[in-house]
Design a protein around this motif. Structure first.
Motif, PDB file in Angstrom:
ATOM      1  N   UNK A 115      21.596  -6.577  -2.302  1.00 24.05           N
ATOM      2  CA  UNK A 115      22.472  -5.823  -3.194  1.00 24.05           C
ATOM      3  C   UNK A 115      21.967  -5.692  -4.629  1.00 24.05           C
ATOM      4  N   UNK A 116      21.182  -6.633  -5.103  1.00 23.62           N
ATOM      5  CA  UNK A 116      20.796  -6.637  -6.515  1.00 23.62           C
ATOM      6  C   UNK A 116      19.331  -6.289  -6.776  1.00 23.62           C
ATOM      7  N   UNK A 117      18.463  -6.508  -5.786  1.00 17.46           N
ATOM      8  CA  UNK A 117      17.036  -6.249  -5.987  1.00 17.46           C
ATOM      9  C   UNK A 117      16.721  -4.855  -5.454  1.00 17.46           C
ATOM     10  N   UNK A 118      16.252  -3.972  -6.332  1.00  8.61           N
ATOM     11  CA  UNK A 118      15.949  -2.618  -5.857  1.00  8.61           C
ATOM     12  C   UNK A 118      14.755  -2.615  -4.894  1.00  8.61           C
ATOM     13  N   UNK A 164      21.908 -11.340  -2.501  1.00 13.84           N
ATOM     14  CA  UNK A 164      21.287 -10.990  -3.778  1.00 13.84           C
ATOM     15  C   UNK A 164      20.127 -10.025  -3.549  1.00 13.84           C
ATOM     16  N   UNK A 165      19.278 -10.339  -2.602  1.00  5.86           N
ATOM     17  CA  UNK A 165      18.125  -9.472  -2.326  1.00  5.86           C
ATOM     18  C   UNK A 165      18.584  -8.091  -1.855  1.00  5.86           C
ATOM     19  N   UNK A 195       8.720  -5.725 -13.870  1.00  3.44           N
ATOM     20  CA  UNK A 195       8.869  -5.321 -15.271  1.00  3.44           C
ATOM     21  C   UNK A 195       9.137  -3.832 -15.403  1.00  3.44           C
ATOM     22  N   UNK A 196       8.595  -3.050 -14.494  1.00  2.00           N
ATOM     23  CA  UNK A 196       8.786  -1.604 -14.539  1.00  2.00           C
ATOM     24  C   UNK A 196      10.065  -1.173 -13.830  1.00  2.00           C
ATOM     25  N   UNK A 197      10.845  -2.137 -13.345  1.00  2.00           N
ATOM     26  CA  UNK A 197      12.103  -1.830 -12.685  1.00  2.00           C
ATOM     27  C   UNK A 197      11.954  -1.327 -11.262  1.00  2.00           C
ATOM     28  N   UNK A 198      10.791  -1.583 -10.655  1.00  2.00           N
ATOM     29  CA  UNK A 198      10.553  -1.081  -9.305  1.00  2.00           C
ATOM     30  C   UNK A 198      11.093  -1.995  -8.209  1.00  2.00           C
ATOM     31  N   UNK A 199      11.421  -3.219  -8.522  1.00  2.00           N
ATOM     32  CA  UNK A 199      11.951  -4.129  -7.518  1.00  2.00           C
ATOM     33  C   UNK A 199      10.884  -4.617  -6.562  1.00  2.00           C
ATOM     34  N   UNK A 200      11.272  -4.760  -5.298  1.00  2.00           N
ATOM     35  CA  UNK A 200      10.379  -5.294  -4.264  1.00  2.00           C
ATOM     36  C   UNK A 200      10.034  -4.224  -3.252  1.00  2.00           C
ATOM     37  N   UNK A 217      11.179 -11.694   2.884  1.00  2.00           N
ATOM     38  CA  UNK A 217      11.960 -12.676   2.123  1.00  2.00           C
ATOM     39  C   UNK A 217      13.271 -13.007   2.839  1.00  2.00           C
ATOM     40  N   UNK A 218      13.954 -11.984   3.315  1.00  2.00           N
ATOM     41  CA  UNK A 218      15.220 -12.211   4.014  1.00  2.00           C
ATOM     42  C   UNK A 218      14.981 -12.984   5.304  1.00  2.00           C
ATOM     43  N   UNK A 219      13.927 -12.630   6.027  1.00  2.00           N
ATOM     44  CA  UNK A 219      13.592 -13.347   7.262  1.00  2.00           C
ATOM     45  C   UNK A 219      13.302 -14.813   6.974  1.00  2.00           C
ATOM     46  N   UNK A 220      12.537 -15.079   5.920  1.00  2.00           N
ATOM     47  CA  UNK A 220      12.204 -16.468   5.579  1.00  2.00           C
ATOM     48  C   UNK A 220      13.447 -17.254   5.170  1.00  2.00           C
ATOM     49  N   UNK A 221      14.353 -16.624   4.451  1.00  2.00           N
ATOM     50  CA  UNK A 221      15.593 -17.304   4.065  1.00  2.00           C
ATOM     51  C   UNK A 221      16.396 -17.665   5.308  1.00  2.00           C
ATOM     52  N   UNK A 222      16.535 -16.714   6.212  1.00  2.00           N
ATOM     53  CA  UNK A 222      17.319 -16.949   7.423  1.00  2.00           C
ATOM     54  C   UNK A 222      16.679 -18.051   8.270  1.00  2.00           C
ATOM     55  N   UNK A 223      15.360 -17.982   8.458  1.00  2.00           N
ATOM     56  CA  UNK A 223      14.672 -19.001   9.261  1.00  2.00           C
ATOM     57  C   UNK A 223      14.786 -20.373   8.604  1.00  2.00           C
ATOM     58  N   UNK A 224      14.500 -20.465   7.301  1.00  2.00           N
ATOM     59  CA  UNK A 224      14.549 -21.755   6.605  1.00  2.00           C
ATOM     60  C   UNK A 224      15.950 -22.345   6.622  1.00  2.00           C
ATOM     61  N   UNK A 225      16.954 -21.516   6.368  1.00  2.00           N
ATOM     62  CA  UNK A 225      18.334 -22.018   6.358  1.00  2.00           C
ATOM     63  C   UNK A 225      18.790 -22.426   7.754  1.00  2.00           C
ATOM     64  N   UNK A 226      18.414 -21.654   8.745  1.00  2.00           N
ATOM     65  CA  UNK A 226      18.787 -21.990  10.127  1.00  2.00           C
ATOM     66  C   UNK A 226      18.158 -23.309  10.550  1.00  2.00           C
ATOM     67  N   UNK A 227      16.864 -23.464  10.274  1.00  2.00           N
ATOM     68  CA  UNK A 227      16.188 -24.721  10.633  1.00  2.00           C
ATOM     69  C   UNK A 227      16.762 -25.893   9.846  1.00  2.00           C
TER      70      UNK A 227
END
Length: 143
Positions: free
Chosen positions: A129-132, A126-127, A78-83, A91-101
């Motif tokens: 390029x778009x998530x600060x 998205x993470x 909400x404060x625009x701080x992102x992740x 998050x990126x690691x989990x996406x890569x692992x889940x998609x690979x499996x």
């Protein structure tokens, strides 16, 4: 407990407030499932829940914002701080692992494998390029 951020007025119509409550609790339920199911996002559903509760129930909005673990991330969003950087890497690691499996073990043909791979690439992009990144935003604000 954190104070709610003014994202608009609480609806004056009882049926509209009830609909926003349903959306909020559905998002909380999905976020709760996301805590235990790998690959299902958690924080985004709690962000949606806080937003829906801001239109229906300031008490439930405060509840979401005060949840340990998730509340600070919703407030940061909400404060625009992102992740935080660590959360982005995880998050990126989990996406890569889940998609690979999923692509290698879940499908025998190339078409669904390609769809899963492309969906994962969109998520990673998205993470990235778009998530600060929280640390970068805070450093820029300090200047």
């Amino acid at each position: 407990m954190a104070a709610p951020v003014d994202l608009g007025e609480v609806s004056r119509h009882r049926t509209v407030r009830a609909a926003w409550l349903v959306v909020g609790f559905a998002a909380v339920a999905l976020g709760g499932v996301g805590v235990v199911v790998p690959g299902l996002p958690t924080t985004v559903f709690f962000i949606i829940a806080a937003w829906a509760f801001s239109k229906s129930s300031p008490r439930f909005e405060r509840w979401v914002l005060g949840l340990p673990g998730v509340g600070p991330m919703v407030r940061d969003h909400r404060e625009g701080l992102g992740m935080p950087r660590r959360a982005k890497v995880l998050a990126i690691t989990m996406i890569v692992v889940a998609c690979t499996l999923s692509a290698t073990l879940g499908f025998e043909t190339w078409t669904p494998r390609l769809v899963v791979g492309l969906a994962g690439a969109v998520g990673v992009g998205w993470i990235l390029l778009r998530v600060p990144t929280r640390e970068t935003v805070l450093a820029a604000r300090a200047r």
